[in-house]
Scaffold this motif. Structure first.
Motif, mmCIF file in Angstrom:
data_model
loop_
_atom_site.group_PDB
_atom_site.id
_atom_site.type_symbol
_atom_site.label_atom_id
_atom_site.label_comp_id
_atom_site.label_asym_id
_atom_site.label_seq_id
_atom_site.Cartn_x
_atom_site.Cartn_y
_atom_site.Cartn_z
ATOM 1 N N ALA A 160 12.312 -5.911 -10.168
ATOM 2 C CA ALA A 160 11.768 -7.708 -10.984
ATOM 3 C C ALA A 160 10.196 -8.254 -10.261
ATOM 4 O O ALA A 160 9.114 -7.913 -10.707
ATOM 5 C CB ALA A 160 12.604 -8.793 -11.113
ATOM 6 N N ASP A 161 10.941 -8.439 -8.750
ATOM 7 C CA ASP A 161 9.663 -8.641 -7.557
ATOM 8 C C ASP A 161 8.221 -7.277 -7.994
ATOM 9 O O ASP A 161 6.750 -8.020 -8.174
ATOM 10 C CB ASP A 161 9.656 -8.574 -6.648
ATOM 11 N N VAL A 162 8.278 -6.363 -8.110
ATOM 12 C CA VAL A 162 7.618 -4.878 -8.032
ATOM 13 C C VAL A 162 7.030 -5.482 -9.750
ATOM 14 O O VAL A 162 6.015 -5.181 -9.531
ATOM 15 C CB VAL A 162 8.299 -3.179 -7.846
ATOM 16 N N LEU A 163 7.212 -5.433 -10.106
ATOM 17 C CA LEU A 163 6.786 -5.267 -11.909
ATOM 18 C C LEU A 163 6.145 -5.805 -12.399
ATOM 19 O O LEU A 163 4.832 -6.272 -12.168
ATOM 20 C CB LEU A 163 8.285 -5.582 -12.748
ATOM 21 N N LYS A 164 6.407 -7.503 -11.684
ATOM 22 C CA LYS A 164 5.384 -8.622 -11.788
ATOM 23 C C LYS A 164 4.257 -8.549 -10.589
ATOM 24 O O LYS A 164 3.413 -9.021 -11.563
ATOM 25 C CB LYS A 164 6.585 -10.076 -10.960
ATOM 26 N N TRP A 165 4.367 -7.826 -9.277
ATOM 27 C CA TRP A 165 3.515 -7.585 -8.753
ATOM 28 C C TRP A 165 2.193 -6.376 -9.591
ATOM 29 O O TRP A 165 0.582 -6.599 -9.238
ATOM 30 C CB TRP A 165 3.516 -7.187 -7.909
ATOM 31 N N PHE A 166 3.058 -5.497 -9.846
ATOM 32 C CA PHE A 166 1.804 -4.434 -10.661
ATOM 33 C C PHE A 166 1.506 -5.301 -11.601
ATOM 34 O O PHE A 166 -0.068 -5.044 -12.145
ATOM 35 C CB PHE A 166 2.238 -3.429 -10.673
ATOM 36 N N THR A 167 2.077 -6.137 -12.384
ATOM 37 C CA THR A 167 1.931 -6.601 -13.769
ATOM 38 C C THR A 167 0.428 -7.633 -13.001
ATOM 39 O O THR A 167 -0.300 -7.301 -13.977
ATOM 40 C CB THR A 167 2.597 -7.539 -14.220
ATOM 41 N N ASP A 168 0.570 -8.675 -12.652
ATOM 42 C CA ASP A 168 -0.540 -9.556 -11.593
ATOM 43 C C ASP A 168 -1.425 -8.323 -11.698
ATOM 44 O O ASP A 168 -2.854 -9.156 -11.596
ATOM 45 C CB ASP A 168 0.193 -10.147 -10.753
ATOM 46 N N ASN A 169 -1.524 -8.127 -11.239
ATOM 47 C CA ASN A 169 -2.849 -6.919 -10.289
ATOM 48 C C ASN A 169 -3.214 -5.616 -10.341
ATOM 49 O O ASN A 169 -4.025 -4.699 -10.273
ATOM 50 C CB ASN A 169 -2.008 -6.213 -8.511
ATOM 51 N N SER A 170 -3.238 -5.302 -12.362
ATOM 52 C CA SER A 170 -3.780 -4.011 -13.081
ATOM 53 C C SER A 170 -4.201 -4.165 -13.675
ATOM 54 O O SER A 170 -4.617 -3.345 -14.688
ATOM 55 C CB SER A 170 -2.101 -3.338 -13.265
ATOM 56 N N ALA A 171 -4.644 -5.864 -14.032
ATOM 57 C CA ALA A 171 -5.967 -5.648 -14.691
ATOM 58 C C ALA A 171 -6.944 -5.658 -14.246
ATOM 59 O O ALA A 171 -7.747 -5.822 -13.400
ATOM 60 C CB ALA A 171 -5.403 -7.340 -15.452
#
Length: 953
Positions: free
Chosen positions: A942-953
């Motif tokens: 869950a944390d990994v998914l959130k981090w990549f979602t937040d930083n991939s834009a």
């Protein structure tokens, strides 16, 4: 021990293989091979009833006899025997030995040899220099311990010398061990090479011998071989004459006696190869290979670099090279990368042959380091040898470390002193941080069986051994280290040692330098690194100036079954810097320490383990981590390149161990848009590779790709610009590596224009197969990406190029790329090819299966294949193969679900009776890794998914 050429009366009478009577014996041997084999096996079966107390039921040789010299004659047949349907060799051996303790038993090794019965016995014994030989009462072979046992009617006398003569037949099999055959084609004509790989316990497959490293002797070799072939051995040719034996015209070649040496260093080859040689000099250097390879100049680079590397080691050890020649030969089939046989080093073709038009910079680097590794052994390992295999790390770890020094002397622009961090130090930390790891050195009695010995040839032995010896050299300083080595080699030459002998000589060298100020003796410091497994994580609190060490485990909840004599505490040499300025060396000698100069202000940061000279990881307080990450984002070049790589690798592994957050680890990659150096990118690729293994079958995958796409795009555009749209190659070798990394990551993450570039290059080659315009540095990446996005047409084209390749490094690139296809039936067909040596050589089978398993589509196919064919693979590739453990590791690397864990446990249970041979430890590690992966995914997804979602834009 005497080094003279000794021919006994009995051996002279036997006439070896030069007379008609001997020929009759040889022919008879080949005719009755199967029958004699059956007789021997019957005797072997009877011995299984013997009680365990009998000396032949113990794997180690008794100390009652010591070999002095061998006279060996071997005749390999390079055509199939019409009667047996096998390739065979015949031979005679006479071993001269001295009785050290009174005994009525002669026990020596013999494995898979069919011994001719002489007067009803497997051998004949004679006395030497007036000694009277007792009569033989009976003799037998013991299959389990691989012994030939000769019981005498009375005892041998202490101090007297005797000679044991044996006459035998063996199979010249394609099993890559002992005396074996390798095959290749010149046009449509099949050529057969008879060659050897004795390490660790395969000399006994070539002739009966005392096959332990401490049982050193002098070897006198004679080879019988067809006209038109050349015979090579450890020594120079003494004489080569054409003779007729029973109507067969053959050549008999005899060789100079070897120095006193171990059986595992013996080598001999019969082939139709060509060679190139050095001009002049005190040591004759020759590079041998297939005629086409030599004609194409593929041996030129090795010849050019061998002399300078030899000269470097002569200076480094302050000891002359002990022989008068150095033959190096590239074999089409070879199990390891290379083997340090004294005077006749054997290599895989990829480890010795280089083609300017087709080989890459990575190929050149590999060749330079392998040559350097093997030449380092000529002194450390060959001249002075470990007493027993439990100290194998001393041989291989040392050669692995100094191979980078030797290679650096030959190729000073490559930055080898830093490359060792990537290729040895951090590679092995991932293994040594498992609870199922093992110490570098163990007790002799814990390493007895051949499979246990083979299991030692792992990354702990090679890479951790290199890492801790490099650390030792760093805190002693290289001049002190080299001086100690020199006295060690000169004091123990032609003998055997234990690791304490090296510590003693290094201590004497250290005592001569009063400025070192070591906190303890070399032995006290280093025993903590070799007698207990693992390594510490050093935690620095810069707010208080406190420091602590703890045993680092990737899964902190795992149970360590090994006890430690030092309670998992180390004496740790810590080089460090504060905000870019180097500080003095600090020694951490206890679990914790306080009042240190590592306390900082809020504007300063501390970085420990500069140059990654120590074998440990470093953790910090959150504030210091933030300051290091900020420094990377503002001016990353203030931090040395190797330590930028260190920050990334330490952070990701600390996150796996739950010592820092996964978000912190990922934050160390935010600065990468500015990074152009290879080493940090390589560490990011490795650590992100773990994320892809865990998540490439989940919804996290797309967001990871998007983030890496954003980070690597500037690197891709940078190299596109400086290479004039990919038409040139960077000058510096590590920049060339960065270019490859840029293309590889860009294409795998969907950077615009990358895949179309790859496809265009590959399609151009398909249109004109005879002209490959893809630069050698880029070929492996281009081939893999093209096949991953292509179908049957691309795969079949690459397969045809693979089968037709005459350059081994090119074949290797294609072999790897063929595993990249996403078409399941093609991957299944490729897996089936691995069972056919005519399609995939035995030496390449395990690597090919592992490559297929690294493909997300191929992984379940490879796993099913392994389970379905385990018996075949184990019998043909596994029991004693150095690479078999890597097969298990490669197949299970992606396992991260309860279902996969149950399948793995079921696989282990189903094959428990047969066992896993040299992969036994790899199986334990696979279980541990799988359990750790399951926990890590559950806790971090869950944390990994959130981090990549937040930083991939």
């Amino acid at each position: 021990m005497g080094k003279g050429f000794f021919i006994s009366k009995n051996l002279g009478i036997a006439g070896v293989v030069v007379g008609a009577g001997a020929l009759a014996t040889i022919i008879a041997l080949s005719v009755v091979y199967s029958q004699e084999k059956g007789k021997n096996q019957d005797v072997e079966a009877q011995t299984t009833l013997s009680p365990p107390k009998d000396p032949w039921d113990i794997y180690r040789l008794p100390h009652s006899l010591a070999p002095v010299s061998y006279n060996i004659t071997l005749w390999p047949r390079l055509v199939i025997n019409d009667i047996t349907g096998l390739y065979i060799f015949t031979g005679q051996s006479a071993v001269l030995f001295e009785c050290k303790k009174e005994t009525d038993l002669i026990i020596l090794h013999s494995n898979k040899l069919n011994l001719t019965l002489i007067n009803g016995q497997h051998a004949r014994l004679t006395g030497v220099d007036g000694a009277e030989a007792p009569a033989i009462q009976n003799s037998w072979l013991v299959k389990k311990t691989q012994f030939l046992v000769v019981r005498l009617q009375s005892s041998l006398q202490v101090g007297k010398r005797y000679e044991l003569y044996t006459d035998f037949t063996g199979e010249l099999a394609d099993d890559l061990g002992g005396f074996y055959r390798s095959e290749y084609y010149e046009g449509e004509i099949k050529k057969v090479v008879a060659t050897t790989q004795m390490q660790p316990v395969n000399a006994r497959k070539a002739f009966p011998c005392f096959d332990e490293p401490a049982m050193k002797a002098v070897f006198h070799m004679t080879l019988i071989h067809p006209h038109g072939t050349v015979a090579l051995a450890n020594g120079m040719v003494l004489a080569s004459v054409n003779v007729t034996i029973g109507g067969q015209d053959v050549t008999r070649t005899s060789f100079e006696a070897t120095p006193t040496m171990s059986t595992y260093l013996l080598a001999f080859v019969v082939c139709e190869f060509s060679f190139i040689s050095s001009d002049g000099g005190k040591v004759l250097i020759r590079i041998w290979a297939r005629k086409q390879a030599i004609d194409e100049g593929q041996g030129d680079y090795a010849l050019k670099k061998t002399g300078p590397v030899l000269e470097f080691f002569e200076t480094y050890y302050n000891t002359d090279y002990p022989l008068n020649k150095s033959d190096q030969i590239a074999l089409p089939d070879f199990s390891a990368g290379a083997m340090e046989n004294w005077g006749l080093i054997t290599y895989r073709e990829t480890a010795l042959l280089f083609n300017n038009a087709s080989s890459s910079s990575a190929d050149k680097e590999w060749i330079a380091t392998v040559i350097s590794h093997e030449l380092a052994h000529m002194w450390f390992g060959n001249l002075v040898t470990m007493k027993w295999w439990n100290d194998l790390w001393l041989n291989e770890g040392f050669a692995s470390y100094v191979s980078y020094l030797g290679a650096n002397s030959a190729e000073p622009t490559w930055n080898f002193p830093d490359l060792i961090v990537l290729k040895e130090v951090y590679k092995v930390m991932s293994v040594d941080s498992l609870a199922s790891s093992h110490p570098l050195s163990t007790r002799e009695e814990d390493i007895l069986e051949p499979a246990q010995i083979s299991e030692l040839f792992d990354s702990i032995t090679y890479s951790k051994g290199a890492a801790v010896l490099r650390m030792l050299s760093e805190f002693l300083t290289e001049p002190v280290f080299a001086r100690g080595l020199s006295t060690y080699l000169n004091a123990h030459k032609y003998s055997n040692t234990v690791y304490q002998d090296l510590w003693n000589h290094l201590q004497k060298s250290a005592d001569m330098n009063t400025e070192l100020n070591l906190p303890a003796s070399v032995e006290d410091i280093m025993n903590r690194w070799i007698l207990q497994m693992g390594f510490p994580v050093v935690t620095i609190d810069t707010t208080k100036g406190h420091i602590a060490q703890n045993h680092f485990l990737l899964d902190p909840d795992s149970t360590v079954n090994r006890t430690s004599p030092f309670q998992y505490e180390w004496i740790v040499p810590i080089k460090w810097m504060k905000s870019g300025a180097d500080q003095t060396l600090y020694w951490l000698q206890t679990k914790t320490a306080t009042h240190l100069p590592m306390k900082t202000s809020e504007s300063e940061w501390v970085l420990a383990n500069t140059k990654v000279s120590g074998f440990f990881r470093v953790n910090y307080d959150p504030g210091n981590w933030d300051r290091l990450i900020t420094q990377l984002s503002t001016d990353h070049e203030v931090i040395p390149v190797v330590n930028r790589a260190q920050i990334v690798d330490d952070a990701f592994n600390l996150a796996k161990a739950k010592k820092v957050s996964t978000s912190l680890a990922l934050s160390t990659t935010l600065y990468l848009q500015k990074e152009r150096e290879y080493m940090p990118w390589e560490m990011v690729d490795r650590n992100m590779g773990y994320f892809f293994l865990m998540f490439d079958r989940s919804e996290v995958y797309g967001h990871m790709q998007a983030y890496l796409n954003k980070q690597v795009t500037p690197l891709f555009e940078y190299f596109k610009n400086i290479t004039a749209n990919w038409t040139t190659i960077p000058e510096k070798p590590l920049d060339q590596y960065s270019q490859v990394k840029a293309i590889s990551l860009a294409c795998s993450t969907g950077v615009a224009g990358c895949d179309s570039l790859i496809k265009a290059w590959f399609q151009d080659w398909m249109k004109t197969p005879e002209v490959n315009r893809i630069h050698p540095n880029l070929r492996q990446t281009v081939y893999c990406r093209a096949l991953a996005s292509g179908g049957m047409e691309e795969w079949d084209f690459a397969w045809k190029r693979y089968k037709e390749a005459t350059i081994a490094s090119e074949a290797d690139k294609l072999m790897y790329a063929l595993a990249c296809t996403r078409v399941p039936w093609l991957l299944n067909r490729y897996l089936e090819y691995c069972l056919d040596p005519q399609m995939i050589r035995k030496q390449d089978a395990t690597a090919t299966i592992v490559s297929i398993a690294s493909n997300v589509v191929g992984q379940p196919l490879a796993w099913n294949f392994i389970r379905a064919h385990w018996g075949n693979l184990y019998n043909n590739y596994g029991g004693g193969s150095f690479s078999f453990g890597r097969l298990i590791e490669g197949i299970t690397r992606r396992f991260s679900s309860e279902f996969e864990l149950k399948e793995l446990q079921q696989f282990i249970n189903e094959n428990a009776e047969q066992g896993f041979g040299s992969a036994s430890q790899a199986v334990d590690q696979a279980l541990e890794r799988t359990k750790a992966n399951i926990k890590w995914v559950a806790e971090n997804k869950a944390d990994v998914l959130k981090w990549f979602t937040d930083n991939s834009a």
